[in-house]
Design a protein around this motif. Structure first.
Motif, PDB file in Angstrom:
ATOM      1  N   THR A   1      61.183  79.137  60.966  1.00 29.26           N
ATOM      2  CA  THR A   1      59.956  78.452  60.575  1.00 29.26           C
ATOM      3  C   THR A   1      58.737  77.949  59.577  1.00 29.26           C
ATOM      4  O   THR A   1      58.839  77.222  59.041  1.00 29.26           O
ATOM      5  CB  THR A   1      59.075  78.769  62.348  1.00 29.26           C
ATOM      6  OG1 THR A   1      60.263  78.842  63.837  1.00 29.26           O
ATOM      7  CG2 THR A   1      57.496  77.875  62.072  1.00 29.26           C
ATOM      8  N   SER A   2      58.193  79.382  58.880  1.00 25.83           N
ATOM      9  CA  SER A   2      57.947  79.343  57.550  1.00 25.83           C
ATOM     10  C   SER A   2      57.594  78.329  56.271  1.00 25.83           C
ATOM     11  O   SER A   2      57.835  77.597  55.618  1.00 25.83           O
ATOM     12  CB  SER A   2      57.512  80.410  57.313  1.00 25.83           C
ATOM     13  OG  SER A   2      56.802  81.853  58.834  1.00 25.83           O
ATOM     14  N   THR A   3      59.713  78.394  56.727  1.00 28.91           N
ATOM     15  CA  THR A   3      60.578  77.785  55.684  1.00 28.91           C
ATOM     16  C   THR A   3      59.958  76.373  55.765  1.00 28.91           C
ATOM     17  O   THR A   3      59.615  75.682  54.917  1.00 28.91           O
ATOM     18  CB  THR A   3      61.968  78.287  55.517  1.00 28.91           C
ATOM     19  OG1 THR A   3      61.874  79.485  55.179  1.00 28.91           O
ATOM     20  CG2 THR A   3      62.852  77.878  54.133  1.00 28.91           C
ATOM     21  N   LYS A   4      60.306  75.704  56.842  1.00 27.92           N
ATOM     22  CA  LYS A   4      60.398  74.253  57.034  1.00 27.92           C
ATOM     23  C   LYS A   4      58.679  74.296  56.774  1.00 27.92           C
ATOM     24  O   LYS A   4      58.633  72.800  56.142  1.00 27.92           O
ATOM     25  CB  LYS A   4      60.609  73.821  58.284  1.00 27.92           C
ATOM     26  CG  LYS A   4      62.105  74.099  58.294  1.00 27.92           C
ATOM     27  CD  LYS A   4      62.566  73.975  60.457  1.00 27.92           C
ATOM     28  CE  LYS A   4      64.537  74.013  60.031  1.00 27.92           C
ATOM     29  NZ  LYS A   4      64.565  73.988  62.010  1.00 27.92           N
ATOM     30  N   ALA A   5      57.810  74.901  57.164  1.00 31.75           N
ATOM     31  CA  ALA A   5      56.509  74.525  57.470  1.00 31.75           C
ATOM     32  C   ALA A   5      56.035  74.483  55.680  1.00 31.75           C
ATOM     33  O   ALA A   5      55.097  73.818  55.416  1.00 31.75           O
ATOM     34  CB  ALA A   5      55.652  75.812  58.095  1.00 31.75           C
ATOM     35  N   ALA A   6      56.638  75.160  54.995  1.00 29.81           N
ATOM     36  CA  ALA A   6      56.640  75.658  53.258  1.00 29.81           C
ATOM     37  C   ALA A   6      57.030  74.375  52.926  1.00 29.81           C
ATOM     38  O   ALA A   6      56.282  73.211  52.256  1.00 29.81           O
ATOM     39  CB  ALA A   6      57.218  76.522  52.485  1.00 29.81           C
ATOM     40  N   ILE A   7      57.738  73.342  53.741  1.00 27.37           N
ATOM     41  CA  ILE A   7      58.755  72.248  52.636  1.00 27.37           C
ATOM     42  C   ILE A   7      57.774  70.742  53.311  1.00 27.37           C
ATOM     43  O   ILE A   7      56.403  69.791  52.159  1.00 27.37           O
ATOM     44  CB  ILE A   7      59.965  71.874  52.862  1.00 27.37           C
ATOM     45  CG1 ILE A   7      60.825  73.109  52.829  1.00 27.37           C
ATOM     46  CG2 ILE A   7      60.408  70.660  52.340  1.00 27.37           C
ATOM     47  CD1 ILE A   7      62.269  73.575  53.477  1.00 27.37           C
ATOM     48  N   ALA A   8      57.560  71.190  54.141  1.00 22.71           N
ATOM     49  CA  ALA A   8      56.563  70.324  54.748  1.00 22.71           C
ATOM     50  C   ALA A   8      55.073  70.035  54.228  1.00 22.71           C
ATOM     51  O   ALA A   8      54.368  69.280  54.435  1.00 22.71           O
ATOM     52  CB  ALA A   8      56.238  70.620  56.633  1.00 22.71           C
TER      53      ALA A   8
END
Length: 256
Positions: A199-206
């Motif tokens: 979840t943190s990885t996806k949030a970083a990209i977004a």
């Protein structure tokens, strides 16, 4: 240090769930909180300074003057300070290989790396871990009874620094009797705990960041290495702390 403090706050809020409050150093500095407890500090980098954005560890010391004197005595660099702030004095330095670190003399938080809201792990990635251990051991007085209160040991490929109950930092970058690795860019690297690495990885990209190492099972548990929009490098992990006996070498981190 961030080029845009407000944007950095938005990014780390999205990725790690941090909230922020004004710091004691004025409007260009804020304290990151998780569950209401301090985690880290963010400061605005002057636009005239053309330096890379990065996370920098600050080590608590009894005397910033004594530490900076020992840094200079060993041929390393004191870049800034010691300077007086509201509740103490700080200095910024670089070790013999150029890895940047800070020292802080004054009021400190009552937490330890790997416990509670603190970062999960600190790691020095350097060309010669044993030379670095000697430098930091002498400068910060690690393993000197009655001073730093740290223990220094070697286990599973890296030099470990412990507060007596668990490992708080690792120094890696060259096995016993091997030549220093010239391909490693010396620096301190921070691991932040999170509830869900994916979840943190996806949030970083977004939020405008990028992925350096995608989520995987690594030496520190399930983790991913990310960059914020300014280029600041950090790792997120679900592991908050590790006992000394379970510590191991993190994956290679070599410049592309």
């Amino acid at each position: 240090m961030a080029r845009d403090l407000a944007a950095a706050q938005d990014f780390y809020s999205a990725v790690l769930g941090w909230t922020f409050q004004p710091g004691m150093l004025g409007g260009e500095f804020s304290v990151a909180l998780f569950d209401g407890r301090p985690v880290a500090g963010l400061g605005a980098l002057a636009h005239t300074l053309h330096v890379p954005v990065s996370w920098t560890p600050y080590f608590a010391v009894p005397s910033a003057d004594d530490v900076t004197a020992r840094v200079r005595e060993r041929g390393a660099t004191v870049a800034v300070g010691p300077l007086r702030f509201a509740h103490g004095r700080a200095a910024l330095a670089a070790d013999l290989d150029g890895a940047v670190f800070g020292v802080w003399e004054g009021t400190v938080l009552h937490w330890s790396v790997g416990r509670g809201s603190a970062p999960a792990w600190l790691e020095l990635r350097t060309r010669d871990a044993f030379a670095a251990a000697i430098f930091y051991g002498e400068v910060l007085r690690w393993a000197v009874p009655g001073e730093a209160g740290c223990e220094v040991d070697y286990a599973q490929g890296q030099v470990l620094v412990s507060d007596g109950t668990h490992a708080v930092a690792g120094l890696r970058g060259g096995a016993i009797e091997e030549a220093p690795d010239p391909s490693i860019r010396p620096r301190w690297h921070v691991y932040f705990p999170c509830s869900d690495v994916d979840t943190s990885t996806k949030a970083a990209i977004a939020a405008g960041g990028s992925v350096v190492q995608p989520p995987r099972v690594g030496a520190h548990g399930y983790e991913a290495t990310l960059r914020d929009p300014d280029g600041g490098l950090f790792t997120v992990t679900t592991v908050r702390g590790r006992p000394v006996e379970s510590a191991s070498v993190a994956p290679d981190d070599r410049p592309a």
